[in-house]
Enzyme design. Structure first.
Site, PDB file in Angstrom:
ATOM      1  CG  ASP A  78     -29.289 -29.030 -46.187  1.00  8.98           C
ATOM      2  OD1 ASP A  78     -29.048 -29.876 -45.301  1.00  8.98           O
ATOM      3  OD2 ASP A  78     -30.194 -28.176 -46.083  1.00  8.98           O
ATOM      4  CG  ASP A 104     -25.332 -26.168 -39.472  1.00 12.06           C
ATOM      5  OD1 ASP A 104     -25.561 -27.376 -39.343  1.00 12.06           O
ATOM      6  OD2 ASP A 104     -26.215 -25.298 -39.465  1.00 12.06           O
ATOM      7  CD  GLU A 134     -31.139 -28.863 -40.284  1.00 17.67           C
ATOM      8  OE1 GLU A 134     -31.461 -28.684 -39.097  1.00 17.67           O
ATOM      9  OE2 GLU A 134     -30.425 -28.046 -40.932  1.00 17.67           O
ATOM     10  CD  GLU A 135     -28.894 -25.447 -42.213  1.00 14.23           C
ATOM     11  OE1 GLU A 135     -29.729 -24.730 -41.614  1.00 14.23           O
ATOM     12  OE2 GLU A 135     -27.841 -25.824 -41.691  1.00 14.23           O
ATOM     13  CG  HIS A 337     -26.584 -20.812 -40.343  1.00 18.23           C
ATOM     14  ND1 HIS A 337     -27.945 -20.756 -40.125  1.00 18.23           N
ATOM     15  CD2 HIS A 337     -26.305 -22.129 -40.507  1.00 18.23           C
ATOM     16  CE1 HIS A 337     -28.454 -21.982 -40.155  1.00 18.23           C
ATOM     17  NE2 HIS A 337     -27.460 -22.836 -40.383  1.00 18.23           N
TER      18      HIS A 337
END
Length: 361
Positions: A78, A104, A134-135, A337
Site C-alpha cells: 500500500d 515507499d 502498513e501506512e 510520502h
C-alpha cells in the site's frame, strides 16, 4: 455493481525498474489493495517452484526445499494517498524514477518479486510476504494480522524488510508513541474573560516543555539512535466568543530501542506530570539484532556499513516474534510520502543484485 478490475500483467522476469513502475502505476492507497494483490498473486502463480498463499490482501509465496534456514523477505503493497504523482515518469536521463510509491516502497516490493521468480533454488528457504495496510493504524496492518491468525507463515530465522534505506542495511527501528496532553480551564464569555480561565493559554507551558526538551542520542548494539519529542497537533475552543475550558496538545515521541513501551510511557508521564495524559497510539522499538550470526552473514554478503533506522517499521513486529530483522531497500527514506517522491533506478538494481548474491552464496 462495479465488476472488479482484471489483474494487471506483471513481468517478474524482466527489468526490475520497469516492474517497479508497473507496481506503482496500480493505485493502492491503504485499504484499496485488492487489484495489486490480485496482480501479484497471478504473477507468482506462474512459477511452480513457489507455494502461493492468499490471506485477505496479503500474498505469501514460499520455497520448500528443506534448507537448514528459512528467511522472510517482506514488503507492504500500500501507499499513502496519491498527490498528482501517478502515473510514474522517468527523468530525461533515465536515472530517476518519480511518483507515488517509488520510495515507499514499490521498489523494495519489485526486488522481492524478481527474487521470488528468478531465484529458483536459493541457499535458504524463503518466505516472501506482500502485505496490506502498513501506512495506517496498526490494528489494520496485514503483517500484524498474519502474526495473529497465521503465525506459522512467518516462522523464520531472519527477516529482511524492503523499506527504503538508500540500499544500505539499517538495523532495528525507533518506537513511536502518541499522547494527548490536556489542559483545563473555566469557560466564560470572551467579553468577560477575567471570569474564566483560558485552557489554550495554559497549553503554552506544555509547549515550553517541548521546546526545552533535549533529544537524546543513544547507542544500542553499536548503532546510535536519535530520539525526538514534538507537538504534532493542537485543538481547543468551541466558539469565537467563548473562553475555552479545554485544550489538547497531540505529542509524538520517537524513542530509541533501549526502551520498552512501558518505559517510554513512564518517561512521558514524568515530563507532563501535572497534566492529564492519554496514550492514543503506540508501537514498540526494535533492537538492531545485528549480532545474530544470520544477520552478520547478511551484512557481509550485501556489503556496506549498517546504520540505525530513524522511524518505525515492521522490523518491530518481527522482533516481538523473536526473529532478527533488518531494513534494506532502494530509495531515500527522507523522500517517503513527499509529493516529489523519487528513487534512483541504480538503487533498485543494486538491491536486487545484493540480495541475489546473498541468496545464492
Amino acid at each position: 455493481m462495479t465488476e472488479p478490475a482484471a489483474p494487471v500483467k506483471l513481468d517478474l522476469a524482466g527489468d526490475v525498474a520497469e516492474l517497479t513502475r508497473a507496481l506503482c502505476d496500480i493505485p493502492s492507497v491503504s485499504g484499496d489493495e485488492l487489484l495489486i494483490a490480485d496482480s501479484i498473486q497471478e504473477a507468482l502463480q506462474a512459477y511452480p517452484h513457489l507455494e502461493v498463499i492468499r490471506d485477505g490482501n496479503c500474498v505469501i509465496a514460499r520455497t520448500n526445499l528443506g534448507r537448514a534456514e528459512r528467511v522472510v523477505i517482506a514488503g507492504h503493497i500500500d501507499t499513502v494517498p496519491i498527490a498528482d504523482n501517478l502515473p510514474t515518469w522517468l527523468s530525461p536521463d533515465g536515472t530517476m524514477l518519480h511518483g507515488r510509491g517509488t520510495v515507499d516502497m514499490k521498489g523494495g516490493v519489485a526486488v522481492a518479486l524478481a527474487l521470488a521468480a528468478q531465484v529458483e533454488a536459493p541457499s535458504r528457504d524463503i518466505t516472501y510476504v506482500f502485505y496490506d495496510c502498513e501506512e495506517v493504524e496498526a490494528t489494520r496492518n496485514g503483517l500484524g494480522r498474519l502474526s495473529r491468525t497465521r503465525p506459522e507463515l512467518l516462522q523464520a530465522d531472519f527477516a529482511v524488510l524492503g523499506e527504503p534505506t538508500s540500499a544500505v542495511v539499517e538495523g532495528g527501528c525507533q518506537g513511536t508513541m502518541r499522547i494527548e496532553v490536556e489542559t483545563t480551564g473555566t469557560a466564560a464569555h470572551s467579553a468577560r474573560s477575567w471570569m474564566g480561565s483560558n485552557a489554550i493559554h495554559k497549553a503554552g507551558a506544555v509547549l515550553d516543555i517541548l521546546n526545552e526538551y533535549q533529544a537524546r542520542e543513544i547507542e544500542v548494539d553499536g548503532l546510535v539512535y536519535r530520539e525526538g519529542l514534538n507537538a504534532v497537533g493542537i485543538s481547543g475552543g468551541i466558539a469565537g466568543n467563548v473562553i475555552p475550558d479545554r485544550c489538547t496538545v497531540l505529542v509524538n515521541y520517537r524513542f530509541a530501542p533501549d526502551k520498552t513501551l512501558d518505559e517510554a510511557e513512564a518517561h512521558l508521564r514524568s515530563l507532563f506530570g501535572e497534566y492529564a495524559v492519554k496514550v492514543t497510539d503506540a508501537s514498540p522499538a526494535a533492537r538492531p539484532g545485528l549480532n545474530a550470526p544470520v544477520a552478520a552473514e547478511f551484512v557481509r554478503a550485501v556489503g556496506g556499513t549498517p546504520g540505525p533506522k530513524f522511524g518505525w517499521t515492521d522490523v518491530a513486529l518481527f522482533s516481538t516474534l523473536g526473529i532478527p530483522a533488518v531494513n534494506f531497500g532502494p530509495g531515500n527514506p527522507s523522500l517517503a510520502h513527499k509529493d516529489d517522491e523519487q528513487c534512483p533506478v541504480s538503487e533498485i538494481a543494486a538491491c536486487l543484485s545484493a540480495l541475489r548474491r546473498w541468496l545464492t552464496a
